[in-house]
Structure formats: structure tokens, C-alpha cells
Design a protein around this motif. Structure first.
Motif, PDB file in Angstrom:
ATOM      1  N   PRO A   5       0.318   0.736   3.997  1.00 31.89           N
ATOM      2  CA  PRO A   5       0.486  -0.181   2.876  1.00 31.89           C
ATOM      3  C   PRO A   5      -0.127   0.383   1.596  1.00 31.89           C
ATOM      4  O   PRO A   5      -1.067   1.178   1.650  1.00 31.89           O
ATOM      5  N   TYR A   6       0.424  -0.015   0.469  1.00 32.44           N
ATOM      6  CA  TYR A   6      -0.200   0.341  -0.803  1.00 32.44           C
ATOM      7  C   TYR A   6      -1.487  -0.471  -0.943  1.00 32.44           C
ATOM      8  O   TYR A   6      -1.479  -1.691  -0.741  1.00 32.44           O
ATOM      9  N   VAL A   7      -2.586   0.185  -1.256  1.00 32.23           N
ATOM     10  CA  VAL A   7      -3.874  -0.508  -1.405  1.00 32.23           C
ATOM     11  C   VAL A   7      -4.119  -0.779  -2.887  1.00 32.23           C
ATOM     12  O   VAL A   7      -4.152   0.150  -3.698  1.00 32.23           O
ATOM     13  N   MET A  91       3.163  -8.341   4.756  1.00 34.92           N
ATOM     14  CA  MET A  91       3.976  -7.682   5.778  1.00 34.92           C
ATOM     15  C   MET A  91       5.462  -7.957   5.557  1.00 34.92           C
ATOM     16  O   MET A  91       5.846  -9.047   5.125  1.00 34.92           O
ATOM     17  N   SER A  92       6.309  -6.983   5.882  1.00 35.28           N
ATOM     18  CA  SER A  92       7.760  -7.166   5.799  1.00 35.28           C
ATOM     19  C   SER A  92       8.287  -7.823   7.071  1.00 35.28           C
ATOM     20  O   SER A  92       7.976  -7.395   8.179  1.00 35.28           O
ATOM     21  N   MET A  93       9.114  -8.877   6.902  1.00 34.03           N
ATOM     22  CA  MET A  93       9.762  -9.516   8.046  1.00 34.03           C
ATOM     23  C   MET A  93      11.016  -8.747   8.467  1.00 34.03           C
ATOM     24  O   MET A  93      11.614  -9.040   9.501  1.00 34.03           O
ATOM     25  N   GLN A  94      11.409  -7.749   7.692  1.00 29.66           N
ATOM     26  CA  GLN A  94      12.591  -6.956   8.032  1.00 29.66           C
ATOM     27  C   GLN A  94      12.230  -5.725   8.854  1.00 29.66           C
ATOM     28  O   GLN A  94      12.902  -5.391   9.820  1.00 29.66           O
ATOM     29  N   PRO A  98       3.537  -2.968   7.193  1.00 26.81           N
ATOM     30  CA  PRO A  98       2.696  -3.479   6.114  1.00 26.81           C
ATOM     31  C   PRO A  98       3.179  -2.948   4.763  1.00 26.81           C
ATOM     32  O   PRO A  98       3.548  -1.771   4.645  1.00 26.81           O
ATOM     33  N   LEU A  99       3.201  -3.810   3.756  1.00 24.86           N
ATOM     34  CA  LEU A  99       3.652  -3.419   2.421  1.00 24.86           C
ATOM     35  C   LEU A  99       2.481  -3.223   1.467  1.00 24.86           C
ATOM     36  O   LEU A  99       2.453  -2.268   0.692  1.00 24.86           O
ATOM     37  N   LEU A 100       1.527  -4.136   1.537  1.00 20.47           N
ATOM     38  CA  LEU A 100       0.446  -4.154   0.540  1.00 20.47           C
ATOM     39  C   LEU A 100      -0.838  -4.652   1.176  1.00 20.47           C
ATOM     40  O   LEU A 100      -0.830  -5.615   1.951  1.00 20.47           O
ATOM     41  N   LEU A 101      -1.945  -3.999   0.851  1.00 21.92           N
ATOM     42  CA  LEU A 101      -3.280  -4.503   1.163  1.00 21.92           C
ATOM     43  C   LEU A 101      -3.984  -4.667  -0.176  1.00 21.92           C
ATOM     44  O   LEU A 101      -4.205  -3.690  -0.886  1.00 21.92           O
ATOM     45  N   CYS A 102      -4.276  -5.910  -0.524  1.00 22.54           N
ATOM     46  CA  CYS A 102      -4.745  -6.191  -1.877  1.00 22.54           C
ATOM     47  C   CYS A 102      -6.115  -6.857  -1.861  1.00 22.54           C
ATOM     48  O   CYS A 102      -6.328  -7.827  -1.117  1.00 22.54           O
ATOM     49  N   ASP A 103      -7.050  -6.347  -2.653  1.00 24.06           N
ATOM     50  CA  ASP A 103      -8.309  -7.056  -2.892  1.00 24.06           C
ATOM     51  C   ASP A 103      -7.930  -8.414  -3.466  1.00 24.06           C
ATOM     52  O   ASP A 103      -7.294  -8.509  -4.519  1.00 24.06           O
ATOM     53  N   ALA A 104      -8.294  -9.490  -2.763  1.00 26.34           N
ATOM     54  CA  ALA A 104      -7.766 -10.814  -3.109  1.00 26.34           C
ATOM     55  C   ALA A 104      -8.666 -11.620  -4.040  1.00 26.34           C
ATOM     56  O   ALA A 104      -8.378 -12.782  -4.308  1.00 26.34           O
ATOM     57  N   ALA A 105      -9.734 -11.013  -4.552  1.00 19.56           N
ATOM     58  CA  ALA A 105     -10.647 -11.778  -5.422  1.00 19.56           C
ATOM     59  C   ALA A 105      -9.910 -12.371  -6.616  1.00 19.56           C
ATOM     60  O   ALA A 105     -10.036 -13.560  -6.918  1.00 19.56           O
TER      61      ALA A 105
END
Length: 316
Positions: A5-7, A91-94, A98-105
Motif C-alpha cells: 500500500p502507499y503509505v 483495501m480493494s474489494m476487487q 491493500p491500497l493505502l496505509l494512512c496516518d489517520a490523525a
């Protein structure tokens, strides 16, 4: 073929969020929930052994966008004070990748405030003119940012006990949010004649007794990670028209709802409506014969929807 995934860092997320209409993204999400195009499971709370803290998982599925995701937020007990972080995995349902892991702050701040804004727009009287904001942190400032254009506010009063410790620069960051905003010297002054009261604190216990308000008002409240956190007196729910972000999940997590149910005879069936019902016009606006209370606990879907919007923006 598995993909990495892109971080995305907190700084990148903050920069990209400035280009998004966050309330509009959330409005669409609640309409998707109403139409059966999204799934919002309850929050999952997992306690660490030996009182070392806990973590909450916020899950969500957006069928139309073909993504699902989870935000995981630990509350780590330390001598120097608790540490709270949050990361969202998209996450992609297709492809199942994993597509993206993002700091969620930044996502958490934006979606918390934007959800309140969607609620204020759906619930506040069209004649509302006086706005009170309790809190002065990043979440409170984001609330002001998203709500300041929703009504013809004549005055915006902001109060926080923590203001005394803020620097001139920090105070300026608050007063610069809107020319109508002034800092009140006490809670009572901030609340005087308020039509809408936004509680934007990280308090674990009540900061407002709605009975002290001089007239029926809309009171909005958010969550923090502390166990059973609440910003209004739990017994006050019996005297208010109660709304929430999502009636399937909020009563099982909101501190004042849990306490009101156990100690004050309140029942979740008394919730008048939630955002999917309000936005799809299955529930009428309140008549303000008494206080109106809106409670959001923060939904995994909100994080997933914003993460998805950030991912698309990054792709372009």
C-alpha cells in the motif's frame, strides 16, 4: 501478485485534505448507508492485559466505491501520559489488495468536525444566530472551519479552560478563524443565549449541564478514547430530543448513552433519528420544544470514505 500500500504521512494527509469538500464526502456516505450501499459494523474495543491501555478498530465497507477499510487507534498508558495514535488501512474489494496505509490523525480531526457540520446543517434552526464552541484544540478549530458558513451567525463564542496556557500565537490561530469569533472568559458567558452549542473537548466527564442553558438549543457532542467518555450529564438525555450519527452503533459506544441506560432509565429506542435518516428525509427536523442533542462516536466508514478520497487524489 501482492502489492504494497502507499503509505501516507500526517503532513501529506493534511495537505491533500485541504483540497477536499469533507462535509460533502460524509453527506454522500450517510446517504449510501440509508440506501444500503455501505456497511457500518460496531466499533471493536480490545483491552490490553494488565491495564496497559486498549485499541479500538473502526470498520467500514463502501460498496459503490469497491473499497473497505479499518482504522485502528491504540490508547497506550504511559507514565508521562497516555499515547493515542491512529492508522487507516484502505483495501480493494476487487483485488483484495491493500491500497493505502494512512496516518489517520488528520482524518480523525476532519471527519469528526465535518460530521458535526453535517448534523448542524440538518438539525439547527434556520434562524440560529448564536454559536458557542467549547474546546480550543485542533478538533474545535476544525469544527469552526466547517460550521462557520452554515448559518448567518451573528456571534461565535469560544471557551476552553485550557486557553489560559496558550501562547499569543495559538490564540491568534483561533481568533483568525472568523471575524465574528470572540474568546469568552467563562463557560457561562460563552453559552449565553446560544442557539447551537458544539462540545469539542477530550474530556472524559461532563462539561455541560443542558439545564443551565436559557432556551432550547442544539447541543453537539463528540467522543474521546477515554472509557465511557461523555460531555453532557447522562441523566440529561431523558429531557432532550436525541439524535446520533448512526443508531445501530452509537448507543453501544457513547458513554452518556451507556450510563443513562444503566442508571437513569433511558433507552436507545428513544433516539429520534440518525444522519442516514435525517439526510434521506425519513425523519423530520426537530421543533425545539426542548433541547436537541446530537452525539457522534466517529464511524469507521467516515475514515474509509476520507482515505478513499485521499487515495484517489494522490493517484491523480
Amino acid at each position: 501478485m501482492s502489492t504494497t500500500p502507499y503509505v501516507m504521512t500526517q503532513a501529506q494527509a493534511r495537505e491533500l485534505l485541504a483540497h477536499l469538500d469533507v462535509p460533502q464526502i460524509l453527506r454522500k456516505l450517510f446517504l449510501d448507508l440509508a440506501a444500503g450501499q455501505a456497511v457500518q459494523p460496531p466499533q471493536q474495543l480490545v483491552v490490553f492485559p494488565q491495564g496497559a491501555g486498549d485499541f479500538i478498530n473502526y470498520l467500514g465497507v463502501l460498496a459503490e466505491e469497491q473499497v473497505y477499510g479499518v482504522k485502528t487507534s491504540p490508547y497506550i498508558v504511559r507514565e508521562q501520559g497516555p499515547l493515542v495514535t491512529a492508522w487507516t488501512l484502505l483495501m480493494s474489494m476487487q483485488t483484495g489488495q491493500p491500497l493505502l496505509l494512512c496516518d489517520a490523525a488528520e482524518l480523525t480531526t476532519a471527519r469528526t468536525a465535518a460530521t458535526t457540520a453535517v448534523a448542524v446543517d440538518a438539525l439547527a434552526p434556520h434562524t440560529a444566530r448564536r454559536l458557542a464552541v467549547i474546546g480550543s484544540g485542533a478538533v474545535a478549530r476544525a469544527h469552526v472551519q466547517y460550521v462557520k458558513g452554515l448559518r448567518d451567525w451573528q456571534a461565535i463564542s469560544l471557551y476552553s479552560p485550557g486557553l489560559k496556557t496558550k501562547s499569543a500565537q495559538e490564540l491568534a490561530a483561533i481568533t483568525d478563524l472568523d471575524p465574528r469569533l470572540h474568546i469568552a472568559e467563562s463557560l457561562e458567558v460563552a453559552l449565553h443565549d446560544a442557539d447551537v452549542v458544539m462540545l469539542c473537548t477530550s474530556s472524559a466527564k461532563a462539561v455541560l449541564d443542558p439545564q443551565t442553558l436559557g432556551k432550547p438549543a442544539l447541543i453537539t457532542s463528540i467522543s474521546t478514547n477515554a472509557p465511557r467518555a461523555h460531555e453532557v450529564l447522562p441523566q440529561s438525555l431523558n429531557g432532550m430530543d436525541v439524535f446520533c450519527d448512526y443508531r445501530q452503533t452509537s448507543p453501544g459506544s457513547a458513554g452518556e448513552m451507556l450510563i443513562a441506560g444503566e442508571q437513569h432509565g433511558w433507552q436507545a429506542s428513544r433516539i429520534v433519528g440518525d444522519l442516514p435518516e435525517l439526510l434521506s428525509e425519513h425523519v423530520a427536523r426537530p421543533d425545539y420544544q426542548r433541547h436537541v442533542f446530537f452525539r457522534s462516536i466517529g464511524l469507521g466508514l467516515e475514515d474509509v470514505a476520507l482515505a478513499n478520497a485521499l487515495y484517489k487524489l494522490h493517484q491523480h
